[in-house]
Write a protein that holds these residues in place. Structure first.
Motif, PDB file in Angstrom:
ATOM      1  N   ALA A  44       0.841  -1.194   0.000  1.00 26.19           N
ATOM      2  CA  ALA A  44       0.000   0.000   0.000  1.00 26.19           C
ATOM      3  C   ALA A  44       0.873   1.240   0.000  1.00 26.19           C
ATOM      4  O   ALA A  44       2.002   1.219   0.499  1.00 26.19           O
ATOM      5  CB  ALA A  44      -0.907   0.002   1.227  1.00 26.19           C
ATOM      6  N   ALA A  45       0.353   2.306  -0.558  1.00 30.52           N
ATOM      7  CA  ALA A  45       1.048   3.593  -0.558  1.00 30.52           C
ATOM      8  C   ALA A  45       0.654   4.360   0.700  1.00 30.52           C
ATOM      9  O   ALA A  45      -0.328   4.022   1.369  1.00 30.52           O
ATOM     10  CB  ALA A  45       0.678   4.391  -1.798  1.00 30.52           C
ATOM     11  N   ARG A  46       1.429   5.377   1.008  1.00 27.78           N
ATOM     12  CA  ARG A  46       1.078   6.243   2.130  1.00 27.78           C
ATOM     13  C   ARG A  46      -0.324   6.805   1.894  1.00 27.78           C
ATOM     14  O   ARG A  46      -0.660   7.190   0.787  1.00 27.78           O
ATOM     15  CB  ARG A  46       2.083   7.365   2.249  1.00 27.78           C
ATOM     16  N   SER A  82      -3.616   7.370  15.943  1.00 29.93           N
ATOM     17  CA  SER A  82      -4.495   8.161  15.072  1.00 29.93           C
ATOM     18  C   SER A  82      -4.663   7.539  13.681  1.00 29.93           C
ATOM     19  O   SER A  82      -5.608   7.864  12.969  1.00 29.93           O
ATOM     20  CB  SER A  82      -3.954   9.590  14.935  1.00 29.93           C
ATOM     21  N   ALA A  83      -3.756   6.638  13.288  1.00 33.61           N
ATOM     22  CA  ALA A  83      -3.838   5.992  11.980  1.00 33.61           C
ATOM     23  C   ALA A  83      -4.688   4.727  12.000  1.00 33.61           C
ATOM     24  O   ALA A  83      -5.001   4.159  10.956  1.00 33.61           O
ATOM     25  CB  ALA A  83      -2.434   5.660  11.468  1.00 33.61           C
ATOM     26  N   VAL A  84      -5.086   4.281  13.189  1.00 31.50           N
ATOM     27  CA  VAL A  84      -5.885   3.055  13.311  1.00 31.50           C
ATOM     28  C   VAL A  84      -7.339   3.369  12.977  1.00 31.50           C
ATOM     29  O   VAL A  84      -7.956   4.253  13.575  1.00 31.50           O
ATOM     30  CB  VAL A  84      -5.776   2.452  14.722  1.00 31.50           C
ATOM     31  N   GLN A  91      -8.547  -8.691  13.663  1.00 35.39           N
ATOM     32  CA  GLN A  91      -8.316  -7.851  12.477  1.00 35.39           C
ATOM     33  C   GLN A  91      -7.998  -6.410  12.877  1.00 35.39           C
ATOM     34  O   GLN A  91      -8.641  -5.836  13.741  1.00 35.39           O
ATOM     35  CB  GLN A  91      -9.541  -7.850  11.574  1.00 35.39           C
ATOM     36  N   ILE A  92      -7.009  -5.860  12.178  1.00 34.90           N
ATOM     37  CA  ILE A  92      -6.622  -4.466  12.365  1.00 34.90           C
ATOM     38  C   ILE A  92      -6.685  -3.788  11.002  1.00 34.90           C
ATOM     39  O   ILE A  92      -6.191  -4.344  10.007  1.00 34.90           O
ATOM     40  CB  ILE A  92      -5.177  -4.343  12.906  1.00 34.90           C
ATOM     41  N   VAL A  93      -7.278  -2.618  10.951  1.00 33.96           N
ATOM     42  CA  VAL A  93      -7.264  -1.802   9.732  1.00 33.96           C
ATOM     43  C   VAL A  93      -6.619  -0.474  10.114  1.00 33.96           C
ATOM     44  O   VAL A  93      -7.033   0.165  11.085  1.00 33.96           O
ATOM     45  CB  VAL A  93      -8.684  -1.569   9.166  1.00 33.96           C
ATOM     46  N   PHE A  94      -5.584  -0.086   9.365  1.00 40.01           N
ATOM     47  CA  PHE A  94      -4.930   1.191   9.620  1.00 40.01           C
ATOM     48  C   PHE A  94      -4.591   1.869   8.307  1.00 40.01           C
ATOM     49  O   PHE A  94      -4.530   1.234   7.261  1.00 40.01           O
ATOM     50  CB  PHE A  94      -3.665   1.019  10.482  1.00 40.01           C
ATOM     51  N   THR A  95      -4.400   3.183   8.378  1.00 43.02           N
ATOM     52  CA  THR A  95      -3.989   3.971   7.226  1.00 43.02           C
ATOM     53  C   THR A  95      -2.487   4.173   7.311  1.00 43.02           C
ATOM     54  O   THR A  95      -1.969   4.565   8.366  1.00 43.02           O
ATOM     55  CB  THR A  95      -4.701   5.339   7.227  1.00 43.02           C
ATOM     56  N   VAL A  96      -1.776   3.903   6.217  1.00 46.02           N
ATOM     57  CA  VAL A  96      -0.319   4.080   6.208  1.00 46.02           C
ATOM     58  C   VAL A  96      -0.029   5.576   6.367  1.00 46.02           C
ATOM     59  O   VAL A  96      -0.456   6.388   5.544  1.00 46.02           O
ATOM     60  CB  VAL A  96       0.308   3.541   4.901  1.00 46.02           C
ATOM     61  N   PRO A  97       0.676   5.956   7.437  1.00 50.06           N
ATOM     62  CA  PRO A  97       0.976   7.375   7.675  1.00 50.06           C
ATOM     63  C   PRO A  97       1.892   7.971   6.605  1.00 50.06           C
ATOM     64  O   PRO A  97       2.647   7.249   5.941  1.00 50.06           O
ATOM     65  CB  PRO A  97       1.689   7.371   9.027  1.00 50.06           C
ATOM     66  N   SER A  98       1.831   9.281   6.467  1.00 49.21           N
ATOM     67  CA  SER A  98       2.631   9.966   5.445  1.00 49.21           C
ATOM     68  C   SER A  98       4.129   9.865   5.705  1.00 49.21           C
ATOM     69  O   SER A  98       4.932  10.023   4.790  1.00 49.21           O
ATOM     70  CB  SER A  98       2.224  11.437   5.356  1.00 49.21           C
ATOM     71  N   ASN A  99       4.540   9.574   6.937  1.00 45.37           N
ATOM     72  CA  ASN A  99       5.973   9.463   7.244  1.00 45.37           C
ATOM     73  C   ASN A  99       6.426   8.011   7.444  1.00 45.37           C
ATOM     74  O   ASN A  99       7.519   7.769   7.952  1.00 45.37           O
ATOM     75  CB  ASN A  99       6.322  10.305   8.471  1.00 45.37           C
ATOM     76  N   SER A 122       5.256  -4.205   2.032  1.00 46.58           N
ATOM     77  CA  SER A 122       5.919  -3.073   1.389  1.00 46.58           C
ATOM     78  C   SER A 122       5.027  -1.851   1.401  1.00 46.58           C
ATOM     79  O   SER A 122       3.825  -1.938   1.161  1.00 46.58           O
ATOM     80  CB  SER A 122       6.244  -3.397  -0.077  1.00 46.58           C
ATOM     81  N   VAL A 123       5.659  -0.708   1.667  1.00 46.98           N
ATOM     82  CA  VAL A 123       4.983   0.579   1.527  1.00 46.98           C
ATOM     83  C   VAL A 123       5.458   1.146   0.194  1.00 46.98           C
ATOM     84  O   VAL A 123       6.660   1.342  -0.015  1.00 46.98           O
ATOM     85  CB  VAL A 123       5.323   1.536   2.693  1.00 46.98           C
ATOM     86  N   ARG A 124       4.498   1.375  -0.714  1.00 47.69           N
ATOM     87  CA  ARG A 124       4.833   1.951  -2.030  1.00 47.69           C
ATOM     88  C   ARG A 124       4.935   3.464  -1.913  1.00 47.69           C
ATOM     89  O   ARG A 124       4.390   4.068  -1.006  1.00 47.69           O
ATOM     90  CB  ARG A 124       3.737   1.610  -3.052  1.00 47.69           C
ATOM     91  N   GLN A 125       5.642   4.057  -2.873  1.00 47.36           N
ATOM     92  CA  GLN A 125       5.731   5.530  -2.900  1.00 47.36           C
ATOM     93  C   GLN A 125       4.536   6.140  -3.513  1.00 47.36           C
ATOM     94  O   GLN A 125       3.784   5.618  -4.207  1.00 47.36           O
ATOM     95  CB  GLN A 125       6.964   5.969  -3.664  1.00 47.36           C
TER      96      GLN A 125
END
Length: 125
Positions: A44-46, A82-84, A91-99, A122-125
């Motif tokens: 996933a990307a940020r 805050s990203a959760v 199950q956990i759902v989170f948003t990939v942080p910008s940093n 992997s975190v994509r760009q």
């Protein structure tokens, strides 16, 4: 004798005392069950959401998600609370942080100080 014992257990269960599950509870103080990761979303990307599926994942108050660790579980970036988006024991759902660190690494969940099995992520760009 065995019939009486089984009958007694069934009667106790019917009365309301119930028979409890033999599965270990991971949200109890002094957790001794190692969290297990089963499946992750694709890379996933940020800013995108990631779903982590597993067992004994605890809850956001006692646990954390680590990105960027090596295959031995060393290091890693802790996802901020805050990203959760949501968190259950399976199950956990989170948003990939910008940093978040970009690139391939491993993802782990730490519950009460116990680190889970890891899965490549992997975190994509």
């Amino acid at each position: 004798m065995r019939v009486f014992f089984l009958s007694s257990l069934l009667t106790v269960g019917a009365v309301g005392l119930g028979l409890t599950s033999c599965a270990p509870a991971a949200q109890v103080a002094g957790v001794t069950v190692t969290p297990v990761l089963i499946k992750l979303s694709p890379a996933a990307a940020r800013g995108e959401n990631v779903t982590v599926q597993g067992r004994y994942l605890g809850g956001p108050a006692t646990s954390k998600v680590l990105l960027g660790a090596d295959g031995n579980g060393v290091g890693g970036y802790a996802i901020p609370a805050s990203a959760v988006v949501s968190w259950t024991d399976s199950q956990i759902v989170f948003t990939v942080p910008s940093n978040a660190p970009v690139g391939g690494s491993w993802l782990y969940v730490e519950v009460g100080g116990l680190r889970s099995t890891g899965l490549p992520f992997s975190v994509r760009q």
